[in-house]
Design a protein around this motif. Sequence first.
Motif, mmCIF file in Angstrom:
data_model
loop_
_atom_site.group_PDB
_atom_site.id
_atom_site.type_symbol
_atom_site.label_atom_id
_atom_site.label_comp_id
_atom_site.label_asym_id
_atom_site.label_seq_id
_atom_site.Cartn_x
_atom_site.Cartn_y
_atom_site.Cartn_z
ATOM 1 N N VAL B 25 75.853 66.348 -46.202
ATOM 2 C CA VAL B 25 75.188 65.182 -45.827
ATOM 3 C C VAL B 25 75.051 64.191 -47.120
ATOM 4 O O VAL B 25 74.810 64.644 -47.977
ATOM 5 C CB VAL B 25 73.799 65.199 -45.077
ATOM 6 C CG1 VAL B 25 73.973 65.836 -43.576
ATOM 7 C CG2 VAL B 25 72.616 66.024 -45.820
ATOM 8 N N PRO B 32 76.938 62.173 -42.277
ATOM 9 C CA PRO B 32 77.798 63.272 -42.464
ATOM 10 C C PRO B 32 78.819 63.079 -43.610
ATOM 11 O O PRO B 32 79.348 61.917 -43.378
ATOM 12 C CB PRO B 32 78.391 63.604 -41.184
ATOM 13 C CG PRO B 32 78.216 62.382 -40.539
ATOM 14 C CD PRO B 32 77.056 61.700 -40.967
ATOM 15 N N LYS B 112 87.481 78.777 -32.472
ATOM 16 C CA LYS B 112 86.791 78.866 -33.691
ATOM 17 C C LYS B 112 87.505 79.455 -34.859
ATOM 18 O O LYS B 112 86.944 79.322 -36.055
ATOM 19 C CB LYS B 112 85.552 79.936 -33.373
ATOM 20 C CG LYS B 112 84.607 79.269 -32.194
ATOM 21 C CD LYS B 112 83.970 77.997 -32.620
ATOM 22 C CE LYS B 112 82.853 77.486 -31.659
ATOM 23 N NZ LYS B 112 82.316 76.224 -32.112
ATOM 24 N N ALA B 134 75.343 79.618 -37.422
ATOM 25 C CA ALA B 134 74.250 79.558 -36.280
ATOM 26 C C ALA B 134 75.250 79.547 -35.043
ATOM 27 O O ALA B 134 76.342 78.888 -35.184
ATOM 28 C CB ALA B 134 73.468 78.399 -36.180
ATOM 29 N N LEU B 139 81.653 81.634 -32.179
ATOM 30 C CA LEU B 139 81.687 81.225 -33.659
ATOM 31 C C LEU B 139 81.200 82.671 -34.506
ATOM 32 O O LEU B 139 81.815 83.054 -35.454
ATOM 33 C CB LEU B 139 80.685 80.047 -33.980
ATOM 34 C CG LEU B 139 80.582 79.727 -35.557
ATOM 35 C CD1 LEU B 139 82.075 79.482 -36.011
ATOM 36 C CD2 LEU B 139 79.837 78.634 -35.781
ATOM 37 N N ASN B 188 70.285 76.540 -34.807
ATOM 38 C CA ASN B 188 70.984 75.588 -35.632
ATOM 39 C C ASN B 188 70.146 74.685 -36.595
ATOM 40 O O ASN B 188 70.412 74.485 -37.684
ATOM 41 C CB ASN B 188 71.689 74.835 -34.577
ATOM 42 C CG ASN B 188 72.820 74.281 -35.348
ATOM 43 O OD1 ASN B 188 73.448 74.913 -36.280
ATOM 44 N ND2 ASN B 188 73.507 73.054 -34.660
ATOM 45 N N SER B 192 69.932 74.813 -40.829
ATOM 46 C CA SER B 192 70.006 73.599 -41.467
ATOM 47 C C SER B 192 69.048 73.611 -42.458
ATOM 48 O O SER B 192 69.114 73.118 -43.550
ATOM 49 C CB SER B 192 69.842 72.210 -40.580
ATOM 50 O OG SER B 192 70.052 71.122 -41.225
ATOM 51 N N ASN B 204 78.821 76.105 -40.233
ATOM 52 C CA ASN B 204 78.684 74.782 -39.513
ATOM 53 C C ASN B 204 77.643 74.347 -40.056
ATOM 54 O O ASN B 204 77.045 73.298 -39.127
ATOM 55 C CB ASN B 204 78.632 75.211 -38.149
ATOM 56 C CG ASN B 204 77.557 76.223 -37.827
ATOM 57 O OD1 ASN B 204 76.980 76.994 -38.805
ATOM 58 N ND2 ASN B 204 77.073 76.511 -36.312
ATOM 59 N N ARG B 208 80.379 72.590 -43.450
ATOM 60 C CA ARG B 208 80.598 71.717 -42.238
ATOM 61 C C ARG B 208 81.958 70.538 -42.545
ATOM 62 O O ARG B 208 82.972 70.635 -41.659
ATOM 63 C CB ARG B 208 79.567 71.087 -41.356
ATOM 64 C CG ARG B 208 80.113 70.562 -40.040
ATOM 65 C CD ARG B 208 79.229 69.996 -39.333
ATOM 66 N NE ARG B 208 79.638 69.769 -38.001
ATOM 67 C CZ ARG B 208 79.859 70.578 -37.199
ATOM 68 N NH1 ARG B 208 79.460 71.849 -37.098
ATOM 69 N NH2 ARG B 208 80.353 70.426 -35.768
ATOM 70 N N TYR B 211 85.009 72.948 -42.363
ATOM 71 C CA TYR B 211 84.913 73.627 -41.123
ATOM 72 C C TYR B 211 85.419 72.683 -40.335
ATOM 73 O O TYR B 211 86.446 72.998 -39.296
ATOM 74 C CB TYR B 211 83.720 74.251 -40.824
ATOM 75 C CG TYR B 211 83.327 74.543 -39.316
ATOM 76 C CD1 TYR B 211 83.244 75.947 -39.070
ATOM 77 C CD2 TYR B 211 82.859 73.640 -38.691
ATOM 78 C CE1 TYR B 211 82.920 76.289 -37.802
ATOM 79 C CE2 TYR B 211 82.286 73.890 -37.200
ATOM 80 C CZ TYR B 211 82.465 75.301 -36.955
ATOM 81 O OH TYR B 211 81.974 75.795 -35.708
ATOM 82 N N SER B 240 80.342 71.013 -28.639
ATOM 83 C CA SER B 240 79.421 70.202 -29.619
ATOM 84 C C SER B 240 79.967 68.613 -30.051
ATOM 85 O O SER B 240 79.401 67.762 -30.744
ATOM 86 C CB SER B 240 79.175 70.751 -30.969
ATOM 87 O OG SER B 240 80.661 70.832 -31.644
#
Lengths: 91, 352
Positions: B25, B32, B112, B134, B139, B188, B192, B204, B208, B211, B240
């Motif tokens: 981030v 993102p 995945k 997560a 996954l 999740n 994070s 993830n 990410r 990924y 998602s």
Amino acid sequence: MSIEVSIPTPLRNLTNNQDTVQVSGNNISEVIEQLDVQYPGIKERLADEQGNLRRFVNIYVNGEDVRFMQDKATAVKDGDEVSIVPAVAGG
Amino acid sequence: MSEPYFSSLKCRECGRLYPKKAVHVCEYDFGPLEADYDYERIKSVLTRALIQSREKSMWRYRELLPIDGEPTVGLQVGFTPLVKADRLAKALGVKEIYVKNDTVNYPTLSFKDRVVSVALSRAKELGLKTVACASTGNLANSVAANAAAAGLDSYVLIPADLEQSKVLNSLVYGTKVIGIHGAYDQVNRLCSEIAGKYGWGFVNVNLRPYYAEGSKSMGFEIMEQLGWEIPTHTVVCMASGSLLTKIYKAYHEFIKIGLVPESKFTVHGAQATGCNPISLARKSGTDLIKPQPKPNTIANPWPSALRRTDIMRCGPWSRRVAGRRMRRMRRSLRASSCWPRRRVFLPRQRAV
């Protein structure tokens, strides 16, 4: 009055690498204002010019997302835990 | 590959650039981060002939995937069959229909494997020794299997009440499974919060940007397998939201570098009734997506806590599918010898 705020990794350069800090305030807006007094620059990362939370910022009070409560007006009290978390995406 | 074709990570909100590390981030607005490619250079080297000369795997499009060197994890992943389902098309009253069967992906039989291959290839380039995720099952299996093959230590964090069969699938690969008392959204969120704390690569979370790009490979394959064209309609299960947005991105990238002609296309998202927060948000005209903590569906989706994502840019749009209709469609797919675990495609013209 003391509220524990969890600071996410991207903001820790503003909090001297502390992952939790203590602030005071009666609601989320006041908590953010107080954070900015203690750690200048943090407010603009969390909120836009109107003081609204940025769209990828999540704030939780005791695990509850403030966007599903009263958003920035969500009340907080002594002993509450506030978490600032970047928006999470799924697996 | 001599020189990487992606130079940095870029914030999708403000455009700030970041080094290609394990970050996900923007420090300024939490937007993102996404891999930033040099499309002009890619256009000058990546041709249909070059792609077709390579192994039949997702890595035949490597210039459009965010790694610096050669891939090192999941070399056999991808290039799954695109099955023309004539009997299904007849049953549904459409002209032409294809099913992208990612249930035969290697090694863990789900899409995945695509995203994990990219994340772990990048994790190795970054010198990470431990990877994690997560997950609600698929996954976790993919991280466990691919990490074992890559010689990486792994941890998977799951809701503590996950079905034992799914947990067992991960455990056989020697991963460390950590059950968390809470729903997937909470797991999740925990990941994070702790990502970066132990120097792990959460595929993830802090991996990410790498990924998520792996999902584009499904879109690349669809276009190549259709004879280098974009299907008029593509229906993708929402989950998602990442797969849908990356297939959309893949179509645009192939147009941009001249591998397919520009054409009108729509990417549709499908969610099961009983767990359709994105569909509900769309219908109520809001981009605030409210999680459904107790999903009630035979599908097994994720009760999305996504917020205001790029999904909204992908066009019209998400439909909900009732359980009874879903069972009927599964029967139709069985009759057509196509039995996708994850995707059902329901087009009107040529579609995938």
